[in-house]
Design a protein around this motif. Structure first.
Motif, short mmCIF file in Angstrom:
data_model
loop_
_atom_site.label_atom_id
_atom_site.label_comp_id
_atom_site.label_asym_id
_atom_site.label_seq_id
_atom_site.Cartn_x
_atom_site.Cartn_y
_atom_site.Cartn_z
N HIS A 1 0.78 -1.23 0.00
CA HIS A 1 0.00 0.00 0.00
C HIS A 1 0.82 1.29 0.00
N GLN A 2 2.13 1.19 -0.14
CA GLN A 2 2.98 2.38 -0.10
C GLN A 2 3.29 2.90 -1.50
N THR A 3 3.28 4.21 -1.66
CA THR A 3 3.69 4.84 -2.92
C THR A 3 5.20 4.75 -3.06
N VAL B 1 12.04 8.30 -13.94
CA VAL B 1 11.41 7.31 -13.08
C VAL B 1 11.19 6.03 -13.90
N MET B 2 11.88 4.95 -13.50
CA MET B 2 11.79 3.68 -14.23
C MET B 2 10.64 2.81 -13.72
N ASN B 3 10.24 3.03 -12.48
CA ASN B 3 9.13 2.26 -11.90
C ASN B 3 8.40 3.16 -10.91
N ALA B 4 7.12 3.30 -11.10
CA ALA B 4 6.32 4.16 -10.21
C ALA B 4 5.03 3.46 -9.82
N GLU B 5 4.67 3.59 -8.57
CA GLU B 5 3.38 3.09 -8.08
C GLU B 5 2.78 4.16 -7.19
N LYS B 6 1.89 4.96 -7.78
CA LYS B 6 1.23 6.04 -7.03
C LYS B 6 -0.06 5.49 -6.45
N LYS B 7 -0.09 5.35 -5.14
CA LYS B 7 -1.23 4.72 -4.47
C LYS B 7 -1.99 5.74 -3.63
N LEU B 8 -3.30 5.65 -3.71
CA LEU B 8 -4.16 6.64 -3.08
C LEU B 8 -5.50 6.02 -2.74
N GLN B 9 -6.04 6.40 -1.60
CA GLN B 9 -7.38 5.93 -1.21
C GLN B 9 -8.33 7.11 -1.10
N LEU B 10 -9.52 6.94 -1.65
CA LEU B 10 -10.57 7.96 -1.58
C LEU B 10 -11.61 7.53 -0.56
N ASN B 11 -11.90 8.43 0.36
CA ASN B 11 -12.83 8.14 1.45
C ASN B 11 -13.89 9.25 1.53
N LEU C 1 -6.59 3.13 -5.24
CA LEU C 1 -6.11 2.95 -6.60
C LEU C 1 -4.59 2.91 -6.64
N ASN C 2 -4.09 2.31 -7.70
CA ASN C 2 -2.66 2.25 -7.97
C ASN C 2 -2.45 2.65 -9.42
N GLU C 3 -1.83 3.81 -9.62
CA GLU C 3 -1.47 4.27 -10.95
C GLU C 3 0.00 3.95 -11.15
N SER C 4 0.27 2.95 -11.98
CA SER C 4 1.63 2.40 -12.05
C SER C 4 2.20 2.46 -13.46
N ALA C 5 3.52 2.58 -13.53
CA ALA C 5 4.23 2.56 -14.80
C ALA C 5 5.57 1.87 -14.56
N LEU C 6 5.85 0.85 -15.35
CA LEU C 6 7.08 0.07 -15.25
C LEU C 6 7.77 0.06 -16.60
N ILE C 7 9.05 0.43 -16.63
CA ILE C 7 9.78 0.48 -17.89
C ILE C 7 9.75 -0.89 -18.56
#
Length: 505
Positions: free
Chosen positions: A374-376, A387-397, A422-428
């Motif tokens: 669950h960590q960004t 950025v070669m690998n990104a995982e932007k994680k966020l919860q909406l409440n 949600l997880n908005e991710s991009a991996l090279i």
């Protein structure tokens, strides 16, 4: 001087020269590589850097996990603790393309970035039509707007909700509805009332309403040209023609800091704070170095968002400006962003309230924070800042609170209710990684092989020559000692004979 001695002296000097040359090449090659990066990184039409910025080649995925409420009646009628079950992921392929690009003479470029989302059934837990029980956001938004109004007005609106058949606190919605929006009869019914209180309500409602196929504003960033230098590459100068957001209560909290999170200025140091501005959370945050990591043969720096970013104001005074309304501060780990969501009581956090105050976590059954999941994270190339690998994680409440004269809220506990994370991710990908390695890492490895090869060869020759000279010297010294010993004995043997002859005379 013998020939072997001359050769040894030559290799001794030659080895020393190679060592010095290798040491000299270290800063020379280092500066050459840095100068080349400074030349290639700035945004110029037609360059590789520009083309990758215009249309990112790396696949981006937008994944959603929803929280399905299993005891809605108990919550509304008995004030029970909400119990949720996580469902997902529901995956979308995200496409980004920059439009309306304008280069300015002051070393900046303005643009908009269009984002579109295509549902990927194969990577999803179910179809986009899957439904789940969640909070009625239009209803609680209207309730929040009239929270401090006269009782008769609250009662009138509640009656209006009942008549519209939209007075329930919870309802069933599909993934597509809650994300991209659905037509809500209630919003139409109270639209005129909301306008009297200076609030504009749309006919449809969704957490990412008007996001699919649109942009999130006009960005102006520094290109990294000589005007401002490479240190400002991709840093946001203005957003929607503004230097600050206008949402928060202090200048510090209202600042627009950093980049969009896809690229940072080159030559990233472990001590750096990487600032990121996100319109999804209406603020800037930062990530700090955690460890070194390796991805597809590329050495990277692993950055994460520390808990201090979302600490409550009593623990981190820099966050005092995020208290909304002023002085109304939430516990650590959550942020009220209703000021930028048309008054909707939306609160953001890490998924499963990771790093949030214990009272927030304990208020909902079915919450299980896990730092690995669950960590960004950001894995950044320290040389280029990419950025070669990104995982932007966020919860909406949703912030559920009692509102006077609203029957659907009269029994509930004040709760920060999770809707989805949600997880908005991009991996090279492999192709991009190979291009990066051949374009930058291979030349670096060649230069390193040259400079360290010279040092190693030079050291080997120097040590061998020195060892030979030392051995040669020790050998000759031993021979000299052996030659001196017989001469001494011969001299001592003559002494008695000479004395005898002297006596006889």
């Amino acid at each position: 001087m013998s020939r072997s001695i001359k050769c040894s002296v030559f290799f001794l000097v030659f080895g020393a020269v190679l060592i010095v040359l290798g040491c000299v090449f270290i800063p020379v090659f280092h500066n050459m590589i840095h100068d080349e990066i400074k030349t290639q990184i700035p945004l110029k039409v037609g360059s590789t850097s520009y083309n990758n910025w215009l249309d990112p080649p790396v696949p981006i995925y937008f994944q959603v996990w929803v929280f399905d409420l299993v005891n809605p009646l108990e919550v509304t009628q008995q004030g029970a603790t909400p119990a949720v079950v996580q469902k997902g992921p529901y995956t979308y392929r995200e496409h980004r393309h920059k439009v309306n690009i304008t280069f300015n003479e002051n070393g900046t470029v303005a643009y908009k970035e269009k984002r579109s989302f295509t549902f990927d059934r194969q990577k999803s837990a179910g179809p986009e039509s899957d439904t789940f029980t969640t909070v009625n956001l239009p209803m609680i938004t209207i309730a929040e707007l009239i929270r401090y109004e006269y009782g008769w007005l609250q009662g009138f609106v509640d009656a209006l909700l009942e008549a519209a058949g939209d007075a329930e606190l919870f309802l069933k919605l599909s993934i597509g509805d809650i994300l991209w929006g659905y037509e809500d009869a209630l919003m139409k019914s109270v639209k005129e009332i909301a306008e009297r209180f200076n609030h504009t309500l749309p006919d449809e409602f969704g957490l990412f309403y008007n996001t699919n196929g649109s942009d999130d504003g006009l960005y102006t960033i520094f290109t990294g040209s000589d005007v401002h230098g490479i240190d400002k590459f991709n840093i946001i100068d203005k957003w929607d023609s503004k230097k600050s957001l206008g949402y928060w209560n202090t200048g510090l909290c209202d600042m627009i800091n950093g980049t969009d999170g896809t690229m940072f200025p080159p030559f990233v140091d472990k001590s750096d704070k990487l600032y990121i501005f996100s319109t999804d959370i209406c603020r800037s945050i930062y990530a700090t170095y955690e460890k070194e990591t390796k991805l597809k043969g590329i050495n990277l720096y692993h950055f994460t968002v520390p808990p201090r970013v979302f600490e409550q104001a009593s623990l981190n005074e820099n966050n005092a400006g995020f208290c909304t309304p002023p002085g109304n501060c939430l516990p650590s780990g959550v942020l009220n962003i209703s000021v930028c969501k048309s008054g909707a009581p939306v609160v953001i956090s890490n998924p499963h309230f990771l790093q949030a105050d214990k009272q927030i976590i304990d208020a909902v059954i079915g919450i299980h924070p896990n730092i690995k999941e669950h960590q960004t994270i950001l894995d950044v190339d320290p040389l280029t800042g990419v950025v070669m690998n990104a995982e932007k994680k966020l919860q909406l409440n949703a912030f559920l609170q009692k509102v006077d004269n609203f029957r659907s809220t009269e029994n509930i506990k004040d709760t920060i209710f999770p809707i989805m994370w949600l997880n908005e991710s991009a991996l090279i990908d492999d192709k991009s990684a190979n291009e990066y390695k051949s374009g930058l890492m291979t030349p670096i490895r060649i230069t390193q092989a040259v400079q360290y090869g010279l040092i190693v060869i030079g050291a080997f020759l120097f040590i061998c020559a020195m060892a030979f000279l030392i051995k040669h010297k020790m050998t000759h010294k031993k021979e000299d000692v052996l030659v001196d010993i017989p001469n001494e004995r011969l001299t001592n043997d003559r002494l008695p004979t000479e004395r005898t002859n002297l006596i006889q005379s």
